[in-house]
Design an enzyme around this catalytic site. Structure first.
Site, PDB file in Angstrom:
ATOM      1  N   CYS A  39       0.818  -1.227   0.000  1.00 19.49           N
ATOM      2  CA  CYS A  39       0.000   0.000   0.000  1.00 19.49           C
ATOM      3  C   CYS A  39       0.848   1.272   0.000  1.00 19.49           C
ATOM      4  CB  CYS A  39      -0.934   0.002   1.201  1.00 19.49           C
ATOM      5  SG  CYS A  39      -1.943  -1.468   1.272  1.00 19.49           S
TER       6      CYS A  39
ATOM      7  N   HIS B 159      -3.134   7.066   3.159  1.00 14.46           N
ATOM      8  CA  HIS B 159      -3.593   5.827   2.531  1.00 14.46           C
ATOM      9  C   HIS B 159      -4.972   5.475   3.086  1.00 14.46           C
ATOM     10  CE1 HIS B 159      -4.117   1.806   1.284  1.00 14.46           C
ATOM     11  NE2 HIS B 159      -3.743   1.241   2.418  1.00 14.46           N
TER      12      HIS B 159
ATOM     13  N   ASN C  39     -10.361  -0.149   0.233  1.00 14.45           N
ATOM     14  CA  ASN C  39      -8.903  -0.113   0.273  1.00 14.45           C
ATOM     15  C   ASN C  39      -8.374  -0.590  -1.085  1.00 14.45           C
ATOM     16  OD1 ASN C  39      -6.179  -0.575   0.658  1.00 14.45           O
ATOM     17  ND2 ASN C  39      -6.426  -1.531   2.672  1.00 14.45           N
TER      18      ASN C  39
HETATM   19  O1  UT7 Z   1      -3.892  -1.353   3.558  1.00 14.03           O
HETATM   20  C1  UT7 Z   1      -2.936  -2.037   4.313  1.00 14.03           C
HETATM   21  C2  UT7 Z   1      -3.037  -1.732   5.756  1.00 14.03           C
HETATM   22  N1  UT7 Z   1      -4.271  -2.254   6.296  1.00 14.03           N
HETATM   23  C3  UT7 Z   1      -4.804  -1.705   7.373  1.00 14.03           C
HETATM   24  O2  UT7 Z   1      -4.305  -0.723   7.858  1.00 14.03           O
HETATM   25  C4  UT7 Z   1      -6.007  -2.359   7.973  1.00 14.03           C
HETATM   26  C5  UT7 Z   1      -5.942  -2.240   9.466  1.00 14.03           C
HETATM   27  N2  UT7 Z   1      -6.988  -2.995  10.152  1.00 14.03           N
HETATM   28  C6  UT7 Z   1      -8.287  -2.637  10.122  1.00 14.03           C
HETATM   29  O3  UT7 Z   1      -8.676  -1.715   9.421  1.00 14.03           O
HETATM   30  C7  UT7 Z   1      -9.244  -3.369  11.035  1.00 14.03           C
HETATM   31  O4  UT7 Z   1      -8.504  -4.190  11.894  1.00 14.03           O
HETATM   32  C8  UT7 Z   1     -10.317  -4.216  10.300  1.00 14.03           C
HETATM   33  C9  UT7 Z   1     -11.320  -3.326   9.624  1.00 14.03           C
HETATM   34  C10 UT7 Z   1      -9.668  -5.134   9.280  1.00 14.03           C
HETATM   35  C11 UT7 Z   1     -11.076  -5.087  11.315  1.00 14.03           C
HETATM   36  O5  UT7 Z   1     -11.657  -4.246  12.303  1.00 14.03           O
HETATM   37  P1  UT7 Z   1     -11.468  -4.552  13.857  1.00 14.03           P
HETATM   38  O6  UT7 Z   1     -12.186  -3.502  14.576  1.00 14.03           O
HETATM   39  O7  UT7 Z   1      -9.992  -4.692  14.105  1.00 14.03           O
HETATM   40  O8  UT7 Z   1     -12.224  -5.911  14.007  1.00 14.03           O
HETATM   41  P2  UT7 Z   1     -11.717  -7.316  14.548  1.00 14.03           P
HETATM   42  O9  UT7 Z   1     -10.900  -8.005  13.496  1.00 14.03           O
HETATM   43  O10 UT7 Z   1     -11.074  -7.116  15.908  1.00 14.03           O
HETATM   44  O11 UT7 Z   1     -13.063  -8.087  14.757  1.00 14.03           O
HETATM   45  C12 UT7 Z   1     -14.026  -7.678  15.734  1.00 14.03           C
HETATM   46  C13 UT7 Z   1     -15.237  -8.565  15.624  1.00 14.03           C
HETATM   47  C14 UT7 Z   1     -14.908 -10.061  15.652  1.00 14.03           C
HETATM   48  O12 UT7 Z   1     -15.953 -10.728  16.307  1.00 14.03           O
HETATM   49  P3  UT7 Z   1     -15.826 -11.187  17.843  1.00 14.03           P
HETATM   50  O13 UT7 Z   1     -14.639 -12.080  17.884  1.00 14.03           O
HETATM   51  O14 UT7 Z   1     -15.620  -9.912  18.604  1.00 14.03           O
HETATM   52  O15 UT7 Z   1     -17.123 -11.846  18.103  1.00 14.03           O
HETATM   53  C15 UT7 Z   1     -14.903 -10.451  14.207  1.00 14.03           C
HETATM   54  O16 UT7 Z   1     -15.190 -11.803  14.011  1.00 14.03           O
HETATM   55  O17 UT7 Z   1     -15.891  -8.354  14.376  1.00 14.03           O
HETATM   56  C16 UT7 Z   1     -16.017  -9.590  13.681  1.00 14.03           C
HETATM   57  N3  UT7 Z   1     -15.910  -9.315  12.256  1.00 14.03           N
HETATM   58  C17 UT7 Z   1     -16.954  -9.008  11.487  1.00 14.03           C
HETATM   59  N4  UT7 Z   1     -18.270  -8.885  11.751  1.00 14.03           N
HETATM   60  C18 UT7 Z   1     -19.083  -8.546  10.755  1.00 14.03           C
HETATM   61  C19 UT7 Z   1     -14.787  -9.312  11.507  1.00 14.03           C
HETATM   62  N5  UT7 Z   1     -15.103  -9.025  10.219  1.00 14.03           N
HETATM   63  C20 UT7 Z   1     -16.445  -8.830  10.197  1.00 14.03           C
HETATM   64  C21 UT7 Z   1     -17.352  -8.495   9.177  1.00 14.03           C
HETATM   65  N6  UT7 Z   1     -18.653  -8.362   9.498  1.00 14.03           N
HETATM   66  N7  UT7 Z   1     -16.946  -8.276   7.901  1.00 14.03           N
END
Ligand code: UT7
Length: 316
Positions: free
Chosen positions: A114, A242, A272
């Site tokens: 990225c 980004h 993204n």
């Molecule tokens: O471009 C390169 C660089 N990339 C980045 O900078 C991305 C950085 N990371 C992020 O933007 C975020 O970490 C994400 C958007 C990818 C994920 O968000 P998060 O707030 O970190 O969510 P998480 O992975 O901690 O998941 C929280 C909860 C989980 O459920 P439980 O375990 O709390 O029950 C996941 O299973 O959300 C759940 N979850 C979803 N729920 C509905 C994960 N993906 C989804 C989804 N829909 N698509």
């Protein structure tokens, strides 16, 4: 060494629009979750018959038109990408042929995930200093829809396809983009294995850990670029980050007290798009007249590698 400025920008995205509601029908997710956690509402994916090579060439063509520069004047072409349509020929060679760029110039792809567009800008500045031609084509293009793991709801909702391009000019006395670039050499947090890696060629990411890296990398890059250039936040006309997650951008905006009119998000429409995200923003800002001749833009990228980078970009 002479510096470069951006003279023109262009962009193109595939026609097919995928909404959060569309994704609700495909995976266990919701519009509410995606909007709240990422800021994304739609993304463009290459549909039937759409090729990222054509999208990329169109973005580059529009940048040349915007700059008023002809293909013969281009001294080098770099495409930042992790998803070229073909590994060989490179996306840059494909553009060279499509646009009729000169033959006696370097055209090549660059992979810094990225952060690729900023790595490419810095590389272009070095190349043009050694070139008799003073214009360069820097492109960020991705076809991430091709490498989505639809069984992973944590990543499949994030990515979009598209291309953004900039024509830069190198002139004596112009300031350098003052790039600060770096990598962690981390092979765990964000991966896209190649065809020979013995594992599926899909993107995987430990989102929360990458998020933590990003919220530290962004202010570090802003600070380093300001320090290197002797500028302050007030000297910068626009901050371009980004577009990985609206929350990451909002945190940086709050930290530096950046006024809302000095920053921009288009992640809601595009998702993204990795290396394409910064030039997509630059092209929209230029089209809307928010940046133009004389504008000074501080751009920051971060992503797989883990890579990070910042540049202070001026517009000619
Ligand atoms: O471009 C390169 C660089 N990339 C980045 O900078 C991305 C950085 N990371 C992020 O933007 C975020 O970490 C994400 C958007 C990818 C994920 O968000 P998060 O707030 O970190 O969510 P998480 O992975 O901690 O998941 C929280 C909860 C989980 O459920 P439980 O375990 O709390 O029950 C996941 O299973 O959300 C759940 N979850 C979803 N729920 C509905 C994960 N993906 C989804 C989804 N829909 N698509």
């Amino acid at each position: 060494m002479n510096g470069i400025k951006i003279r023109g920008t262009g962009r193109d995205v595939p026609k097919k629009l995928v909404t959060n509601r569309d994704l609700e029908k495909m995976v266990d997710t919701s519009d509410e979750w995606i909007t709240a956690r990422t800021g994304i509402q739609t993304r463009h994916h290459c549909g039937e018959g759409e090729r990222i090579s054509a999208v990329t060439a169109e973005a580059a063509h529009r940048a040349l038109e915007d700059a008023g520069v002809s293909p013969e004047e281009i001294g080098a072409c770099i495409v930042a990408t992790v998803t070229p349509e073909t590994l060989v020929p490179s996306a840059a060679c494909t553009i060279q042929r499509a646009l009729g760029l000169p033959r006696d110039i370097p055209c090549f792809d660059l992979n810094a995930a990225c952060t690729g567009f900023l790595f490419a800008l810095h590389t272009m500045e070095c190349l043009l200093n050694a070139s008799p031609r003073k214009f360069g084509l820097v492109v960020g293009a991705e076809n991430l829809s091709r490498v989505i793991n639809w069984a992973d709801r944590g990543t499949c909702i994030l990515f979009g396809d598209g291309a953004g391009a900039a024509v830069v000019e190198c002139r004596e006395g112009w300031p350098s983009v003052s790039a600060v670039l770096g990598c962690h050499g981390n092979d765990e947090l964000l991966r896209l294995p190649g065809p020979e890696a013995g594992e599926p060629s899909y993107v995987s990411m430990e989102g929360t850990r990458v998020f933590k890296f990003a919220v530290e990398a962004v202010p570090w890059c802003v600070d380093q670029v300001l320090k290197k250039t002797g500028r302050t936040v007030e000297d910068v006309d626009f901050f371009v980050f980004h577009q990985a997650n609206a929350r990451i951008i909002d945190l940086a905006v709050r930290k530096y007290h950046i006024p809302p009119e000095k920053t921009y998000k288009n992640i809601a429409e595009y998702g993204n798009t990795s290396a394409a995200s910064i030039p997509l923003v630059l092209s929209e800002l230029r089209e809307q007249g928010k940046i133009g001749p004389g504008s000074r833009v501080l751009a920051v990228g971060f992503g797989g590698g883990l890579t990070w980078g910042g540049c202070l970009i001026e517009f000619a």
